[in-house]
Design a protein around this motif. Structure first.
Motif, PDB file in Angstrom:
ATOM      1  N   SER A  99      14.268  -6.213   1.189  1.00  0.00           N
ATOM      2  CA  SER A  99      12.970  -5.678   0.775  1.00  0.00           C
ATOM      3  C   SER A  99      11.837  -6.575   1.256  1.00  0.00           C
ATOM      4  CB  SER A  99      12.912  -5.580  -0.750  1.00  0.00           C
ATOM      5  OG  SER A  99      11.603  -5.233  -1.176  1.00  0.00           O
ATOM      6  N   PRO A 100      10.738  -5.956   1.738  1.00  0.00           N
ATOM      7  CA  PRO A 100       9.553  -6.767   2.017  1.00  0.00           C
ATOM      8  C   PRO A 100       8.998  -7.339   0.712  1.00  0.00           C
ATOM      9  CG  PRO A 100       9.057  -4.428   2.192  1.00  0.00           C
ATOM     10  CD  PRO A 100      10.538  -4.540   2.026  1.00  0.00           C
ATOM     11  N   LEU A 101       8.210  -8.380   0.826  1.00  0.00           N
ATOM     12  CA  LEU A 101       7.557  -8.987  -0.331  1.00  0.00           C
ATOM     13  C   LEU A 101       6.056  -8.753  -0.249  1.00  0.00           C
ATOM     14  CD1 LEU A 101       9.361 -12.449  -0.636  1.00  0.00           C
ATOM     15  CD2 LEU A 101       9.612 -10.485  -2.163  1.00  0.00           C
ATOM     16  N   LEU A 102       5.469  -8.380  -1.368  1.00  0.00           N
ATOM     17  CA  LEU A 102       4.027  -8.208  -1.443  1.00  0.00           C
ATOM     18  C   LEU A 102       3.460  -9.171  -2.467  1.00  0.00           C
ATOM     19  CD1 LEU A 102       3.605  -4.307  -1.533  1.00  0.00           C
ATOM     20  CD2 LEU A 102       3.479  -5.811   0.447  1.00  0.00           C
ATOM     21  N   GLU A 103       2.359  -9.785  -2.115  1.00  0.00           N
ATOM     22  CA  GLU A 103       1.601 -10.580  -3.083  1.00  0.00           C
ATOM     23  C   GLU A 103       0.329  -9.799  -3.361  1.00  0.00           C
ATOM     24  OE1 GLU A 103      -0.693 -14.851  -3.206  1.00  0.00           O
ATOM     25  OE2 GLU A 103       1.191 -14.707  -2.087  1.00  0.00           O
ATOM     26  N   LEU A 104       0.166  -9.353  -4.600  1.00  0.00           N
ATOM     27  CA  LEU A 104      -0.960  -8.458  -4.868  1.00  0.00           C
ATOM     28  C   LEU A 104      -1.568  -8.653  -6.242  1.00  0.00           C
ATOM     29  CD1 LEU A 104       0.093  -5.961  -6.880  1.00  0.00           C
ATOM     30  CD2 LEU A 104       1.265  -5.265  -4.814  1.00  0.00           C
ATOM     31  N   SER A 105      -2.776  -8.111  -6.369  1.00  0.00           N
ATOM     32  CA  SER A 105      -3.495  -8.068  -7.646  1.00  0.00           C
ATOM     33  C   SER A 105      -3.901  -6.624  -7.894  1.00  0.00           C
ATOM     34  CB  SER A 105      -4.740  -8.952  -7.594  1.00  0.00           C
ATOM     35  OG  SER A 105      -4.405 -10.289  -7.314  1.00  0.00           O
ATOM     36  N   ARG A 172       5.872   3.381  -3.882  1.00  0.00           N
ATOM     37  CA  ARG A 172       5.771   4.124  -2.619  1.00  0.00           C
ATOM     38  C   ARG A 172       4.457   3.842  -1.908  1.00  0.00           C
ATOM     39  NH1 ARG A 172       8.269   8.371  -5.530  1.00  0.00           N
ATOM     40  NH2 ARG A 172       6.223   9.221  -6.072  1.00  0.00           N
ATOM     41  N   GLN A 173       3.405   3.749  -2.675  1.00  0.00           N
ATOM     42  CA  GLN A 173       2.080   3.551  -2.087  1.00  0.00           C
ATOM     43  C   GLN A 173       1.865   2.119  -1.607  1.00  0.00           C
ATOM     44  OE1 GLN A 173      -0.201   6.030  -1.610  1.00  0.00           O
ATOM     45  NE2 GLN A 173       1.356   7.432  -2.355  1.00  0.00           N
ATOM     46  N   ILE A 174       2.241   1.148  -2.418  1.00  0.00           N
ATOM     47  CA  ILE A 174       1.919  -0.230  -2.045  1.00  0.00           C
ATOM     48  C   ILE A 174       2.763  -0.735  -0.882  1.00  0.00           C
ATOM     49  CG2 ILE A 174       1.020  -0.831  -4.328  1.00  0.00           C
ATOM     50  CD1 ILE A 174       3.660  -2.232  -4.944  1.00  0.00           C
ATOM     51  N   GLU A 178      -1.102  -1.634   4.152  1.00  0.00           N
ATOM     52  CA  GLU A 178      -1.318  -2.902   4.837  1.00  0.00           C
ATOM     53  C   GLU A 178      -2.115  -3.839   3.931  1.00  0.00           C
ATOM     54  OE1 GLU A 178       0.093  -3.761   7.683  1.00  0.00           O
ATOM     55  OE2 GLU A 178       1.073  -1.786   7.627  1.00  0.00           O
ATOM     56  N   PRO A 179      -2.072  -5.151   4.192  1.00  0.00           N
ATOM     57  CA  PRO A 179      -2.824  -6.100   3.367  1.00  0.00           C
ATOM     58  C   PRO A 179      -4.315  -5.770   3.318  1.00  0.00           C
ATOM     59  CG  PRO A 179      -1.265  -7.261   4.751  1.00  0.00           C
ATOM     60  CD  PRO A 179      -1.249  -5.831   5.205  1.00  0.00           C
ATOM     61  N   GLY A 180      -4.911  -6.125   2.200  1.00  0.00           N
ATOM     62  CA  GLY A 180      -6.332  -5.877   1.993  1.00  0.00           C
ATOM     63  C   GLY A 180      -6.566  -5.013   0.775  1.00  0.00           C
ATOM     64  N   ILE A 197      -3.936  -6.181  -1.790  1.00  0.00           N
ATOM     65  CA  ILE A 197      -2.725  -6.827  -1.289  1.00  0.00           C
ATOM     66  C   ILE A 197      -3.127  -8.072  -0.508  1.00  0.00           C
ATOM     67  CG2 ILE A 197      -0.678  -6.583   0.173  1.00  0.00           C
ATOM     68  CD1 ILE A 197      -0.799  -3.570  -0.356  1.00  0.00           C
ATOM     69  N   ALA A 198      -2.766  -9.230  -1.030  1.00  0.00           N
ATOM     70  CA  ALA A 198      -3.154 -10.487  -0.396  1.00  0.00           C
ATOM     71  C   ALA A 198      -2.254 -10.820   0.785  1.00  0.00           C
ATOM     72  CB  ALA A 198      -3.120 -11.624  -1.417  1.00  0.00           C
ATOM     73  N   ARG A 199      -0.968 -10.474   0.664  1.00  0.00           N
ATOM     74  CA  ARG A 199      -0.025 -10.864   1.719  1.00  0.00           C
ATOM     75  C   ARG A 199       1.169  -9.919   1.712  1.00  0.00           C
ATOM     76  NH1 ARG A 199       3.920 -15.402   2.391  1.00  0.00           N
ATOM     77  NH2 ARG A 199       3.806 -15.634   0.130  1.00  0.00           N
ATOM     78  N   LYS A 200       1.688  -9.636   2.911  1.00  0.00           N
ATOM     79  CA  LYS A 200       2.867  -8.787   3.045  1.00  0.00           C
ATOM     80  C   LYS A 200       3.854  -9.477   3.970  1.00  0.00           C
ATOM     81  CE  LYS A 200       4.258  -4.022   4.166  1.00  0.00           C
ATOM     82  NZ  LYS A 200       3.764  -2.672   4.562  1.00  0.00           N
ATOM     83  N   VAL A 201       5.049  -9.750   3.438  1.00  0.00           N
ATOM     84  CA  VAL A 201       6.103 -10.400   4.230  1.00  0.00           C
ATOM     85  C   VAL A 201       7.162  -9.349   4.531  1.00  0.00           C
ATOM     86  CG1 VAL A 201       7.823 -12.232   4.315  1.00  0.00           C
ATOM     87  CG2 VAL A 201       5.664 -12.598   3.078  1.00  0.00           C
ATOM     88  N   PRO A 202       7.343  -8.956   5.802  1.00  0.00           N
ATOM     89  CA  PRO A 202       8.306  -7.898   6.130  1.00  0.00           C
ATOM     90  C   PRO A 202       9.733  -8.280   5.739  1.00  0.00           C
ATOM     91  CG  PRO A 202       6.855  -8.373   7.995  1.00  0.00           C
ATOM     92  CD  PRO A 202       6.643  -9.462   6.986  1.00  0.00           C
ATOM     93  N   GLY A 203      10.543  -7.267   5.435  1.00  0.00           N
ATOM     94  CA  GLY A 203      11.954  -7.509   5.164  1.00  0.00           C
ATOM     95  C   GLY A 203      12.708  -7.812   6.445  1.00  0.00           C
ATOM     96  N   ASN A 204      13.855  -8.432   6.304  1.00  0.00           N
ATOM     97  CA  ASN A 204      14.691  -8.793   7.455  1.00  0.00           C
ATOM     98  C   ASN A 204      15.893  -7.862   7.559  1.00  0.00           C
ATOM     99  OD1 ASN A 204      13.137 -11.109   8.192  1.00  0.00           O
ATOM    100  ND2 ASN A 204      14.073 -12.215   6.481  1.00  0.00           N
ATOM    101  N   LEU A 205      16.215  -7.453   8.788  1.00  0.00           N
ATOM    102  CA  LEU A 205      17.385  -6.613   9.021  1.00  0.00           C
ATOM    103  C   LEU A 205      18.645  -7.437   8.801  1.00  0.00           C
ATOM    104  CD1 LEU A 205      18.378  -3.812  10.007  1.00  0.00           C
ATOM    105  CD2 LEU A 205      18.428  -4.777  12.315  1.00  0.00           C
ATOM    106  N   LEU A 206      19.527  -6.937   7.931  1.00  0.00           N
ATOM    107  CA  LEU A 206      20.782  -7.628   7.666  1.00  0.00           C
ATOM    108  C   LEU A 206      21.698  -7.494   8.881  1.00  0.00           C
ATOM    109  CD1 LEU A 206      21.369  -6.344   4.033  1.00  0.00           C
ATOM    110  CD2 LEU A 206      20.534  -8.597   4.705  1.00  0.00           C
TER     111      LEU A 206
END
Length: 255
Positions: A99-105, A172-174, A178-180, A197-206
């Motif tokens: 899963s990607p990671l989101l840092e958000l408020s 689904r929406q978040i 994209e960040p912002g 959304i302060a930061r979005k870290v994409p998920g990695n393919l296993l």
């Protein structure tokens, strides 16, 4: 009264079977129950014809057991090859990524799902707050004043979020954004959310070797379900069934 190759299925059996087939109406439950009992009788009769494990009362010791015996004796079920697993992996990369990671408020403007007025008011207010944020107003300041979420005490911050940690309609929406600052409020069962959304870290393919077994099991089960449905279909077509009309094109067993 339903008959399957001259064997009767009593109405009381159908009524007793209904508890295992919840449906939107009593009629639908009865139809599902009747279908299940007809298929069970077809399998029992076929197992008996082939000399499989049937007790003295004519009932199978376990329907699942003799279904497995019937499949083993009469159906060839292929297993997924390495090449098929690799192809499925290549064509469905999103299924095998972390899963990607989101840092958000956010600012939650509370409104019950069935309160139309409150939800309209929340949407209007969300537009006003987004406009203020675009003009430089602090998210923390607005969150503390307007948000109905406990995160208002930390400036609206939800920290880092991965998939599965929040409700589906919000997620689904978040995760597709994209960040912002999101230009529109997001509706959820709790109300309307103003989101940054302060930061979005994409998920990695296993790697393939980490998911190969999972893919193989999935493909094998998919093929097995199809083989079972086709086998049942052949039994239905060959049978003399009175009192129940199979609609083969709509029956989920034949999909």
């Amino acid at each position: 009264m339903i008959q399957v190759n001259q064997t009767q299925i009593p109405e009381q059996d159908i009524l007793a079977e209904m508890q295992y087939h919840p449906a939107q109406s009593q009629r639908d439950a009865m139809l599902k129950s009747a279908e299940a009992l007809v298929i069970a009788e077809l399998l029992r009769q076929r197992a008996k014809m082939l000399g499989l494990d049937i007790d003295s009362d004519g009932a199978a010791t376990s329907q699942d057991d003799f279904l497995e015996q019937l499949l083993e004796q009469e159906v060839t079920i292929p297993t997924a090859s390495l090449e098929e697993c690799e192809q499925y992996y290549r064509l469905n990369p999103n299924r095998f990524a972390s899963s990607p990671l989101l840092e958000l408020s956010h600012i939650l403007l509370a409104a019950a799902p069935d309160d139309d007025k409150a939800r309209v008011d929340a949407k209007i207010l969300s537009e006003q707050l987004i406009s203020q944020l675009q003009q430089g107003t602090s998210m923390a300041e607005l969150a503390k004043h307007y948000s109905a979420c406990p995160s208002k005490e930390t400036g609206g911050s939800l920290g880092q979020i991965s998939r599965g940690q929040t409700v589906a309609e919000f997620e689904r929406q978040i995760f597709s954004a994209e960040p912002g600052l999101l230009p529109r409020g997001i509706e959820s069962r709790y109300g309307v959310h103003v989101v940054y959304i302060a930061r979005k870290v994409p998920g990695n393919l296993l790697p393939f070797n980490a998911v190969q077994q999972k893919i193989s099991e999935y493909l094998n089960e998919k093929v097995r379900r199809k083989a079972v449905a086709q086998y049942i279909h052949t039994l239905i077509v060959a049978a003399d069934i009175a009192g129940y009309d199979f609609n083969l094109s709509e029956s989920p067993l034949i999909q």
